[in-house]
Design an enzyme around this catalytic site. Structure first.
Site, PDB file in Angstrom:
ATOM      1  N   LYS A 114       0.804  -1.223   0.000  1.00  0.00           N
ATOM      2  CA  LYS A 114       0.000   0.000   0.000  1.00  0.00           C
ATOM      3  C   LYS A 114       0.841   1.279   0.000  1.00  0.00           C
ATOM      4  O   LYS A 114       0.412   2.302  -0.525  1.00  0.00           O
ATOM      5  CB  LYS A 114      -0.951  -0.003   1.208  1.00  0.00           C
ATOM      6  CG  LYS A 114      -1.963  -1.150   1.194  1.00  0.00           C
ATOM      7  CD  LYS A 114      -3.051  -0.929   0.174  1.00  0.00           C
ATOM      8  CE  LYS A 114      -4.051  -2.082   0.146  1.00  0.00           C
ATOM      9  NZ  LYS A 114      -5.032  -1.927  -0.943  1.00  0.00           N
TER      10      LYS A 114
ATOM     11  N   GLU B 238      -9.946   6.056   2.887  1.00  0.00           N
ATOM     12  CA  GLU B 238     -10.726   4.965   3.456  1.00  0.00           C
ATOM     13  C   GLU B 238      -9.760   3.830   3.731  1.00  0.00           C
ATOM     14  O   GLU B 238      -8.693   3.759   3.121  1.00  0.00           O
ATOM     15  CB  GLU B 238     -11.781   4.508   2.452  1.00  0.00           C
ATOM     16  CG  GLU B 238     -11.278   3.520   1.383  1.00  0.00           C
ATOM     17  CD  GLU B 238     -10.250   4.099   0.426  1.00  0.00           C
ATOM     18  OE1 GLU B 238     -10.208   5.335   0.276  1.00  0.00           O
ATOM     19  OE2 GLU B 238      -9.462   3.323  -0.172  1.00  0.00           O
TER      20      GLU B 238
ATOM     21  N   SER C 140       1.432  -9.698  -1.080  1.00  0.00           N
ATOM     22  CA  SER C 140       1.117  -8.271  -1.001  1.00  0.00           C
ATOM     23  C   SER C 140       1.337  -7.688   0.388  1.00  0.00           C
ATOM     24  O   SER C 140       1.502  -6.484   0.535  1.00  0.00           O
ATOM     25  CB  SER C 140      -0.329  -8.049  -1.440  1.00  0.00           C
ATOM     26  OG  SER C 140      -1.200  -8.873  -0.672  1.00  0.00           O
TER      27      SER C 140
HETATM   28  C1  LIG Z   1      -1.919  -7.077   2.307  1.00  0.00           C
HETATM   29  C2  LIG Z   1      -3.028  -6.703   1.404  1.00  0.00           C
HETATM   30  N1  LIG Z   1      -3.155  -7.332   0.226  1.00  0.00           N
HETATM   31  C3  LIG Z   1      -4.151  -7.038  -0.622  1.00  0.00           C
HETATM   32  C4  LIG Z   1      -5.102  -6.087  -0.324  1.00  0.00           C
HETATM   33  C5  LIG Z   1      -6.212  -5.864  -1.295  1.00  0.00           C
HETATM   34  O1  LIG Z   1      -6.141  -4.658  -2.016  1.00  0.00           O
HETATM   35  P1  LIG Z   1      -5.778  -4.636  -3.530  1.00  0.00           P
HETATM   36  O2  LIG Z   1      -6.647  -5.609  -4.229  1.00  0.00           O
HETATM   37  O3  LIG Z   1      -6.037  -3.225  -3.941  1.00  0.00           O
HETATM   38  O4  LIG Z   1      -4.347  -4.986  -3.664  1.00  0.00           O
HETATM   39  C6  LIG Z   1      -5.006  -5.387   0.879  1.00  0.00           C
HETATM   40  C7  LIG Z   1      -5.989  -4.338   1.221  1.00  0.00           C
HETATM   41  O5  LIG Z   1      -6.083  -3.811   2.268  1.00  0.00           O
HETATM   42  C8  LIG Z   1      -3.941  -5.702   1.753  1.00  0.00           C
HETATM   43  O6  LIG Z   1      -3.817  -5.079   2.932  1.00  0.00           O
END
Ligand SMILES: Cc1ncc(COP(=O)(O)O)c(C=O)c1O
Lengths: 259, 395
Positions: B88, B110, B380
């Site tokens: 993020k 948000e 992620s």
């Molecule tokens: C670690 C992590 N992965 C994935 C996501 C999902 O978001 P996005 O699909 O935008 O990557 C989030 C959202 O808060 C997250 O904290």
């Protein structure tokens, strides 16, 4: 009745228009008929009847709560059109809703349902002119007015474009923010009224709840006021609703006549 | 009007379905973004923060034990090692810097899992801009450590009690705030969602992930991977790693949350698999795939991973799915938990429950051969924020 015709009648009498918003089905589908009747008795010139959407981003807490009560009470687009058809009003009726409900029903079907049930205008707060081309064409074909909003932040180029497209009336958003009753008139309101140069009637909404505010806004050059949260607050209280709706309508109507 | 319509859309998806009040702000943001996105000074400054503040580049790690276990060569893109514990921050540093260039005094956002909120708090403190974050009241409970982290960094967290009290309602509330304060405030949206230019801008800021993978995999393997797998809530980590590969011969898998079942009622979905099961609609300023009932009312979504719990999805993903360029798929809560434990035990890495959905898909898709010989999985985020949830699942 077409919206333009109503404004013409009022102009001949040198009166401003009072446009009242409530949400259909708040708190029950049956209640809506009674409340609309009370508003008409109080002298409302145009009814703006909300079709409740689950995610109303342009609305403040009062109308959000009304929308939630309506959804909990079982209001749906199908029931909305049935309710509207049974109203048999002698004044113009406008639907105010968010774009996804129109999109999901199908633009053509939605507008035809409006025309067939006696709705003469559509307000979609999350549909700026950039995205409204298709709906506008269908509205024109079916003689339903697509009512555009202008805001204090609207630039001159956008203003020109919107004024060229807008039908029924131009909805002037009185202040930056969401819907909700206020007691003052923002300075931006007067400035906006002056900036909107058009032959189409101008109605100001967002934050109007008293006859005094309404009088000031008509005095500043508007052709009408739109009042929502103040009425929805009364419905939310559940106390003597028809009587108080009628009384508030009468008070504000006095404000728009007194110029 | 003032802007070419084509640039705001991905096929039929995207656009700008917002109140008139916000249109000038979106046009202004688009102008600034287009002015600075290729600006040498802006990019040098952003690179500096990405490197020395965020800790980039993040490693691409060959998970040798998991590879052996699952029977396919698995590389992990370690966004869990980025400052804050998730991808993020790539986006919030980009938008934070842009907001600074735009002279905005205040940032609002948000958050679902609290990861984006945390990344906003970091960017806000780093750039000295006051920051307020809307968070569903339900999420403030299930992710309370992140609430505390945000507060430590000087961010005000505002619990949202309307609607389903999750991410969708937090976005509604942030948009309402923006409508009222648009002249002074930048809305720092946390994924590739919302009205144009957000889906494009956030994707570009997140593309640093995929750009690094291109260099790293060539160095390690001398070729691109056969497939890339990423979890998908709004879709920012997915688009970030996919985008630099869209023109390449690499298969892309967007893994959504199957929740506790692929069922819906009139009011809610037991999952958040929007690309897999959603229908065309308009939500939060964009046309995209949406979880909705037959009338167009938005459903309450559900997932064990708060960050995936969203009834919409980025418009570019909807477009890429329609044209067959990416494959939408899903993992259930239970499968994600299972993969979570696998990565902990086999590799000594605690992944976020969101990322665990991507790992779970790899585990079950290996058998079909669709992933090829080499797969890159976007980890992620790290799982520290999820420990209470996981502990609660142990019986
Ligand atoms: C670690 C992590 N992965 C994935 C996501 C999902 O978001 P996005 O699909 O935008 O990557 C989030 C959202 O808060 C997250 O904290």
């Amino acid at each position: 009745m077409r919206i333009a015709e109503k404004f013409k009648q009022l102009k001949a009498k040198n009166e401003g228009a009072l446009i009242a918003y409530i949400c259909a089905g708040d708190p029950t589908p049956e209640g809506t008929k009674e409340y609309v009747t009370a508003l008409v008795r109080g002298g409302v010139d145009i009814i703006e009847l909300g079709l409740p959407f689950s995610d109303p981003v342009a609305d403040g807490p009062t109308i959000q709560a009304g929308i939630q009560r309506a959804l909990d009470g079982g209001m749906t687009p199908d029931l909305y059109f049935r309710t509207v058809s049974s109203l048999k009003l002698h004044i113009p009726l406008i639907v105010m809703t968010y774009y996804n409900l129109i999109f999901k029903r199908g633009l053509e079907k939605f507008v035809k349902d409006c025309a067939a049930s006696g709705i003469s205008g559509i307000i979609v707060p999350d549909l700026p002119p950039e995205e409204s081309g298709d709906l506008l064409q269908i509205c024109r074909k079916n003689e339903v007015d697509l009512i555009y909003l202008v805001a204090p932040t609207t630039t001159e180029t956008r203003m020109e474009h919107i004024l060229a497209e807008g039908a029924g009336f131009i909805y002037l958003v009185a202040r930056l923010g969401v819907t909700g009753a206020r007691s003052d008139v923002a300075t931006s309101t007067g400035e906006l009224i002056k900036r909107v140069k058009t032959a189409t009637p101008k109605a100001v909404g967002f934050g109007i709840s008293t006859g005094d505010q309404a009088a000031q806004i008509i005095h500043a050059g508007a052709d009408g006021v739109i009042v929502g949260s103040a009425f929805v607050n009364i419905i939310g209280s559940g106390q003597d609703v028809p009587e108080r709706l009628e009384a508030l309508a009468r008070e504000i109507k006095k404000g728009v006549i007194s110029n | 009007m003032s802007q070419a319509l084509t640039s705001t859309k991905f096929g039929k998806y995207g656009g700008q379905y917002v109140p008139e009040i916000l249109m000038p702000a979106l046009l202004e943001l688009t102008d600034y973004y287009e002015k600075y996105k290729d600006d040498a000074v802006f990019n040098a400054e952003l690179d500096h923060y990405l490197k020395d503040f965020a800790g980039r580049p993040s490693p691409l790690y060959l998970a040798k034990n998991l590879s052996k276990e699952y029977g396919i060569k698995i590389y992990l893109k370690r966004e869990d090692l980025v400052h804050g514990g998730a991808h993020k921050l790539n986006n919030t540093l980009g938008q934070g810097l842009l907001a600074k260039y735009m002279g905005k005094k205040r940032i609002i956002a948000e958050t679902g899992a609290g990861q984006h909120g945390t990344a906003c708090a970091m960017a806000g403190a780093c750039f000295g801009v006051s920051t307020e974050v809307y968070m569903g009241a339900k999420d403030t409970v299930r992710q309370r450590m992140n609430v505390y982290r945000m507060e430590l960094m000087g961010t005000k967290v505002i619990p949202v009690k309307s609607g389903s009290q999750t991410l969708k309602d937090a976005i509604n509330e942030a948009m309402r705030d923006w409508v009222a304060n648009v002249e002074t405030t930048h809305y720092m949206i946390g994924s590739v969602v919302g009205p144009h230019p957000f889906p494009t801008m956030v994707r570009d800021f997140q593309s640093v992930i995929g750009k690094e993978v291109r260099l790293q995999i060539l160095e390690k393997e001398g070729r691109f991977p056969d497939s890339i797998v990423a979890c998908t809530g709004g879709g920012s980590n997915a688009m970030g790693i996919f985008h630099p590969f869209v023109e390449e011969d690499v298969d892309l898998f967007a893994v959504e949350a199957g929740g506790s079942g692929m069922k819906t009622t009139d009011k809610e979905a037991l999952h958040s698999a929007t690309l897999c099961t959603g229908e065309d609609g308009v939500l939060h300023g964009m046309r995209t795939k949406v979880l909705q009932n037959k009338y167009g009312q938005i459903l309450e979504s559900s997932s064990i991973a708060a960050g995936l719990d969203y009834a919409g999805v980025g418009p570019e993903l909807a477009y890429l799915a329609d044209i067959g360029r990416l494959k939408p798929c899903y993992s259930m809560d239970s499968e994600a938990l299972d993969a979570f434990h696998d990565l902990c035990r086999f590799e000594g890495i605690i992944p976020a429950l969101e990322s665990s959905h991507a790992l779970a898909y790899v585990k079950k898709a290996v058998a079909s051969g669709e992933l090829g010989d080499i797969v890159v999985v976007n980890v992620s985020g790290r799982g520290d924020k999820d420990l209470e949830t996981v502990m609660g699942m142990r019986t």
